[in-house]
Design an enzyme around this catalytic site. Structure first.
Site, mmCIF file in Angstrom:
data_model
loop_
_atom_site.group_PDB
_atom_site.id
_atom_site.type_symbol
_atom_site.label_atom_id
_atom_site.label_comp_id
_atom_site.label_asym_id
_atom_site.label_seq_id
_atom_site.Cartn_x
_atom_site.Cartn_y
_atom_site.Cartn_z
ATOM 1 C CG ASP A 187 -1.954 -1.140 1.205
ATOM 2 O OD1 ASP A 187 -1.922 -1.956 0.265
ATOM 3 O OD2 ASP A 187 -2.761 -1.231 2.150
ATOM 4 C CG ASP B 105 -6.481 0.026 1.287
ATOM 5 O OD1 ASP B 105 -6.785 -1.160 1.537
ATOM 6 O OD2 ASP B 105 -6.891 0.988 1.979
ATOM 7 C CG HIS C 61 -11.227 1.064 0.430
ATOM 8 N ND1 HIS C 61 -11.309 -0.247 0.820
ATOM 9 C CD2 HIS C 61 -10.256 1.625 1.212
ATOM 10 C CE1 HIS C 61 -10.433 -0.470 1.795
ATOM 11 N NE2 HIS C 61 -9.776 0.645 2.046
ATOM 12 C CG HIS D 99 -14.891 0.147 1.811
ATOM 13 N ND1 HIS D 99 -14.220 -0.118 2.987
ATOM 14 C CD2 HIS D 99 -15.017 -1.038 1.171
ATOM 15 C CE1 HIS D 99 -13.939 -1.420 3.032
ATOM 16 N NE2 HIS D 99 -14.408 -1.989 1.950
ATOM 17 C CG HIS E 279 -8.319 5.101 3.175
ATOM 18 N ND1 HIS E 279 -9.283 4.839 4.120
ATOM 19 C CD2 HIS E 279 -7.783 3.895 2.865
ATOM 20 C CE1 HIS E 279 -9.319 3.550 4.384
ATOM 21 N NE2 HIS E 279 -8.433 2.943 3.625
ATOM 22 C CE LYS F 226 -3.960 -4.424 1.239
ATOM 23 N NZ LYS F 226 -4.646 -3.400 2.026
ATOM 24 C CB CYS G 258 -1.977 -3.097 5.221
ATOM 25 S SG CYS G 258 -3.690 -2.521 5.113
HETATM 26 C C1 VGL Z 1 -4.498 0.497 5.772
HETATM 27 C C2 VGL Z 1 -6.060 1.373 7.182
HETATM 28 C C3 VGL Z 1 -7.028 1.276 6.209
HETATM 29 C C4 VGL Z 1 -3.066 0.100 5.559
HETATM 30 C C5 VGL Z 1 -5.454 0.378 4.785
HETATM 31 O O1 VGL Z 1 -2.612 0.051 4.396
HETATM 32 O O2 VGL Z 1 -2.375 -0.173 6.575
HETATM 33 N N1 VGL Z 1 -4.804 0.982 6.961
HETATM 34 N N2 VGL Z 1 -6.712 0.775 5.021
HETATM 35 ZN ZN ZN Z 2 -8.173 0.910 3.502
#
Ligand code: VGL
Ligand code: ZN
Length: 197
Positions: A8, A46, A48, A52, A81, A106, A151
């Site tokens: 990410d 990431d 979404h 979401h 985000h 994801k 993550c």
């Molecule tokens: C993440 C919070 C929400 C991450 C992703 O990449 O750690 N954290 N979505």
């Molecule tokens: Zn996320």
């Protein structure tokens, strides 16, 4: 066979983004420099949909960083985000995405979040990454990226439970650190057999 898994490294998790991780951008150049040392480079993204269920804005009377009970367990609510197709969901502009063998997206199912690169937050629904790694004969995984305590943590723990040989390069990760989540994540990773380098 060794893979570098970059978690990410997207604009919304870097300074200026909607869920910015302190110094998130500082790890980009050293991660690029590491890519050639691996047999495979895998990126996660990431990804979404608008509205979401992990977004605080999707719930009446909830604020970012509140925790609610979802059918699959507790869920932190985040600022919006990494919305599909937005610049916040793009990889950091300096990340060498040309070196990626595969990009695993994801968090695209509206009703469930997915921190781990292997399973959604129900710990059951697979992303397909395990099959990709096994069919390529990759057994050794090094994780870098954002965020250490979410993550990266969930991905590394799942990988260790699946039997991969797992290292996390702490110098090439940065954390969100909500209420001691970084300390908890390190303990959890160690317990699962993840090597914290
Ligand atoms: C993440 C919070 C929400 C991450 C992703 O990449 O750690 N954290 N979505
Ligand atoms: Zn996320």
């Amino acid at each position: 066979m060794q893979a570098l898994i970059v978690i990410d490294l997207q604009n919304d998790f870097c300074p200026g983004g909607s869920l910015a991780v302190t110094e998130g951008d500082e790890i980009v150049a050293p991660i690029n420099a590491l890519m050639d040392a691996f047999d495979a480079v895998i990126l996660t993204q990431d990804w979404h949909p608008v509205g979401h269920s992990s977004f605080a804005s999707s719930h009446r009377s909830q604020a970012p960083f509140d925790v609610i009970d979802m059918p699959y367990g507790p869920q932190v609510l985040w600022p919006d985000h990494c919305v599909q197709g937005t610049s916040g969901a793009d990889f950091h502009a300096d990340l060498n995405i040309d070196k990626a063998d595969i990009i695993v997206r994801k968090g695209f199912r509206p009703e469930i979040d997915s921190y781990s690169a292997f399973f959604e937050n129900d710990h059951k629904t697979p992303t397909g990454l395990e099959g990709y790694l096994r069919t390529r004969g990759i057994v050794d995984l090094t994780f870098v990226g954002l965020a250490t305590d979410f993550c990266v943590n969930f991905s590394a723990v799942d990988a260790a439970k699946l039997g991969f040989d797992v290292s996390v390069r702490q110098d090439l990760c940065r954390a969100i650190d909500l209420d001691g989540s970084l300390t908890g994540a390190k303990e959890g990773m160690k317990t699962a057999g993840v090597r914290l380098v």
